[in-house]
Every structure is written in C-alpha cells, then in structure tokens.
Design a protein around this motif. Structure first.
Motif, PDB file in Angstrom:
ATOM      1  N   GLU A  28      36.602 -44.897 -23.270  1.00 10.78           N
ATOM      2  CA  GLU A  28      37.709 -45.092 -24.207  1.00 10.78           C
ATOM      3  C   GLU A  28      37.712 -43.988 -25.267  1.00 10.78           C
ATOM      4  O   GLU A  28      38.778 -43.529 -25.694  1.00 10.78           O
ATOM      5  CB  GLU A  28      37.599 -46.468 -24.860  1.00 10.78           C
ATOM      6  N   ILE A  31      39.266 -40.977 -23.659  1.00 13.72           N
ATOM      7  CA  ILE A  31      40.720 -41.156 -23.571  1.00 13.72           C
ATOM      8  C   ILE A  31      41.353 -40.872 -24.932  1.00 13.72           C
ATOM      9  O   ILE A  31      42.395 -40.203 -25.028  1.00 13.72           O
ATOM     10  CB  ILE A  31      41.070 -42.579 -23.088  1.00 13.72           C
ATOM     11  N   ARG A  35      44.124 -38.071 -25.831  1.00 16.43           N
ATOM     12  CA  ARG A  35      45.390 -38.441 -26.484  1.00 16.43           C
ATOM     13  C   ARG A  35      45.605 -37.633 -27.770  1.00 16.43           C
ATOM     14  O   ARG A  35      46.719 -37.199 -28.063  1.00 16.43           O
ATOM     15  CB  ARG A  35      45.415 -39.936 -26.794  1.00 16.43           C
ATOM     16  N   ASP A  49      49.625 -43.042 -19.197  1.00 24.09           N
ATOM     17  CA  ASP A  49      48.966 -44.311 -19.503  1.00 24.09           C
ATOM     18  C   ASP A  49      47.455 -44.191 -19.294  1.00 24.09           C
ATOM     19  O   ASP A  49      46.953 -43.243 -18.684  1.00 24.09           O
ATOM     20  CB  ASP A  49      49.535 -45.440 -18.638  1.00 24.09           C
ATOM     21  N   ASP A  50      46.726 -45.191 -19.814  1.00 26.68           N
ATOM     22  CA  ASP A  50      45.263 -45.147 -19.780  1.00 26.68           C
ATOM     23  C   ASP A  50      44.717 -45.125 -18.354  1.00 26.68           C
ATOM     24  O   ASP A  50      43.719 -44.444 -18.078  1.00 26.68           O
ATOM     25  CB  ASP A  50      44.675 -46.348 -20.527  1.00 26.68           C
ATOM     26  N   ARG A  54      42.200 -42.254 -16.950  1.00 23.02           N
ATOM     27  CA  ARG A  54      40.872 -42.517 -16.389  1.00 23.02           C
ATOM     28  C   ARG A  54      40.698 -41.801 -15.051  1.00 23.02           C
ATOM     29  O   ARG A  54      39.635 -41.250 -14.769  1.00 23.02           O
ATOM     30  CB  ARG A  54      40.655 -44.016 -16.204  1.00 23.02           C
TER      31      ARG A  54
END
Length: 308
Positions: A28, A31, A35, A49-50, A54
C-alpha cells in the motif's frame, strides 16, 4: 471465465520470485508513492485503480522506477497508437469476425511454476486474412482485463502458438511497422513477464515468420522461443491436463474458452469506452513530447514479410 489464482506454497514461491513485500502495508505504501508520482505528471491520467497498480508492481518486481517507466509508456501508447485502443467493443462486426476465426484465450489453470498459459490458434486455413489491427487490439484488450483480474500475481506468461492453419496469405498483411508498434506496446507498456513461447504444428512458413518477428523482440525473449515437432514435446513444458481438449487436455475446447473470454471482454465494454480518454497528453509532457519517430524509429531498414 475465471482465472485460477495461485495459493499456498505456489503463491509463496511466486511472491518471493516477484520480490513482493511480506507486509501488505508495504505494498500500500508503494501504491501511495506511485500515486503521488502520478499526481506530479501533468501529461498522465490519474485514474489507475489499485488492483492494476498492484499488477504493475508485481510485473516490475516492485521496482518503483520501472513501474513509472511502464505506466508512462502504457498511457503514451494509447495516444501514439490509437488504432489499438479505440472502438474496443466485441459486438462490432470487425471484432466479432476476428474472435470467430482466431482463438486467443488465456487458460484457467497454472503451470507447476505458476505461469499463465495463453493459446493462439486460427480455426481454418481457408478463411480470408482477418483484420490484423483488430487482432492485435483484441490481444491488448485481454491484457487490460488481466491487469485487474490477476489478483494474486503469476510468475509469468507462456504462449502456445498453433501454426497448423497458418498460410503465407494470412501473414501478407503483417507490415514491419505494425508488428513493431504492437510488440513495443506488449514489451514496454504492459507488466508482462514472458517466460516461454512454444510453436506447435509447424510448417516451413514458421521459420520465416519467426525470423521476421525476431528483430522486434528483446534478446532474452528471442532465446525463449521453442519450436516443437510434436505435441508430446510441448507436454514437457505445459502439463497436458491444463491444455484445451484439442491438445489432449481437460480445460474444455478452444472455442468454449474463447467464447468465455469474448463474454468477459463484453462485460468490460463500458470500461473500454471510458478508457479511450485515458491517455498521455503530449502537449503537457515536461520537456519534449514523445514523437512517433522517437517511439518506433522506423528507419526504412525493415522489409515487408515476403513468403514464397
């Protein structure tokens, strides 16, 4: 069509190979870093999107710099090669025709070392050459779906190409420029780890095609191409049971698998339409914009595919 995801010891082995952090909080964090980087890139969209981020992280072995390069190319290609990334709708007659005559399904299962296997085969040697751009577009559509649906992470991809119906006529429309654009998209814009390419049901045309494509492939991929004289040889690399029934396996027929993927692609129609606006804006890129010549560098030394 659901893709079986690795679990247990296999998943642990893959995570180690991909250098995935053991602590989900670290993922996370990565990520979040990506971002934040995207927020500072005026030329790039911010809508990834996440789940897909990933997949990019795993495909890049959690190298943040490599992820940044891939994401930039992912959005840059959408702007540079719009013919691959617009009108992505399986109900269009041109796309429906391609999916009727070319089967290209990723298989549900995994190899013992955790790789996803993708089949590619034509259905009839006597059919007219399908639209090459639509064929490449369909391949990239499946790639975009897998960015979201490979939810755990696989060790890489294995491609099995059945050349039984390949004819010189089918490949006459494959220009060097088009092949180069497609392979740059696949190799530079998607977090794909291509482990092996297996060609089965070979004929004299296969050597010509392979030699035509090789200049556009990275050296390590060129070394991973295997030409098989019989199906039994393929089983040494891909377990027989996980293959489609046409090849002695238990995965169902190629048509059934392909139809399931056609339905899956249909489920993403609205997403594909929304994504047409999600591309690099070269007028906002810091420094010089990326030009087609810079990206593809066609210098006139590549020849048309000529097959006797």
């Amino acid at each position: 069509m659901s893709l079986i995801q690795p679990s247990g010891e296999l998943s642990a082995k893959i995570k180690e190979e991909l250098r995935e952090p053991a602590n989900p909080a670290d993922i996370e964090r990565d990520i979040g870093i990506i971002r934040e980087w995207l927020s500072k890139q005026p030329h790039l969209p911010k809508d990834m999107d996440d789940a897909r981020l990933r997949t990019f992280l795993r495909g890049c072995k959690f190298s943040l710099e490599r992820v940044k390069q891939k994401l930039d190319m992912y959005y840059t290609m959408r702007n540079a090669v719009p013919e691959f990334f617009t009108d992505r709708d399986v109900s269009r007659p041109e796309m429906a025709e391609v999916l009727n005559v070319i089967h290209m399904p990723p298989l549900p299962g995994l190899t013992p070392n955790g790789c996803r296997v993708v089949m590619l085969r034509g259905t009839d040697k006597d059919i007219a050459t399908p639209n090459v751009i639509e064929s490449m577009k369909a391949t990239l559509m499946i790639g975009d779906i897998r960015l979201a649906e490979e939810s755990v992470g696989v060790a890489g991809d294995v491609y099995v190409l059945d050349a039984s119906v390949a004819t010189p006529t089918h490949f006459a429309k494959f220009t060097p420029a088009l092949v180069k654009k497609f392979l740059i998209c696949v190799q530079e814009a998607y977090p794909v780890k291509l482990k092996e390419v297996h060609v089965i049901n070979v004929s004299p045309i296969v050597d010509t095609i392979v030699n035509f494509v090789k200049p556009f492939l990275k050296e390590k991929i060129r070394e991973r191409i295997h030409i098989h004289s019989n199906i039994e040889d393929l089983y040494k690399y891909v377990p027989k049971a996980m293959l489609p029934s046409e090849y002695g396996g238990d995965a169902g027929s190629c048509k059934e698998l392909n139809d399931a993927w056609r339905a899956k692609m249909g489920e993403y129609t609205a997403w594909f339409k929304e994504q047409e606006a999600s591309k690099a804006n070269e007028s906002l890129r810091p420094g010089a914009p990326k030009t087609a010549d810079e990206l593809f560098g066609m210098d006139g030394t590549f020849r048309q595919l000529t097959i006797d």
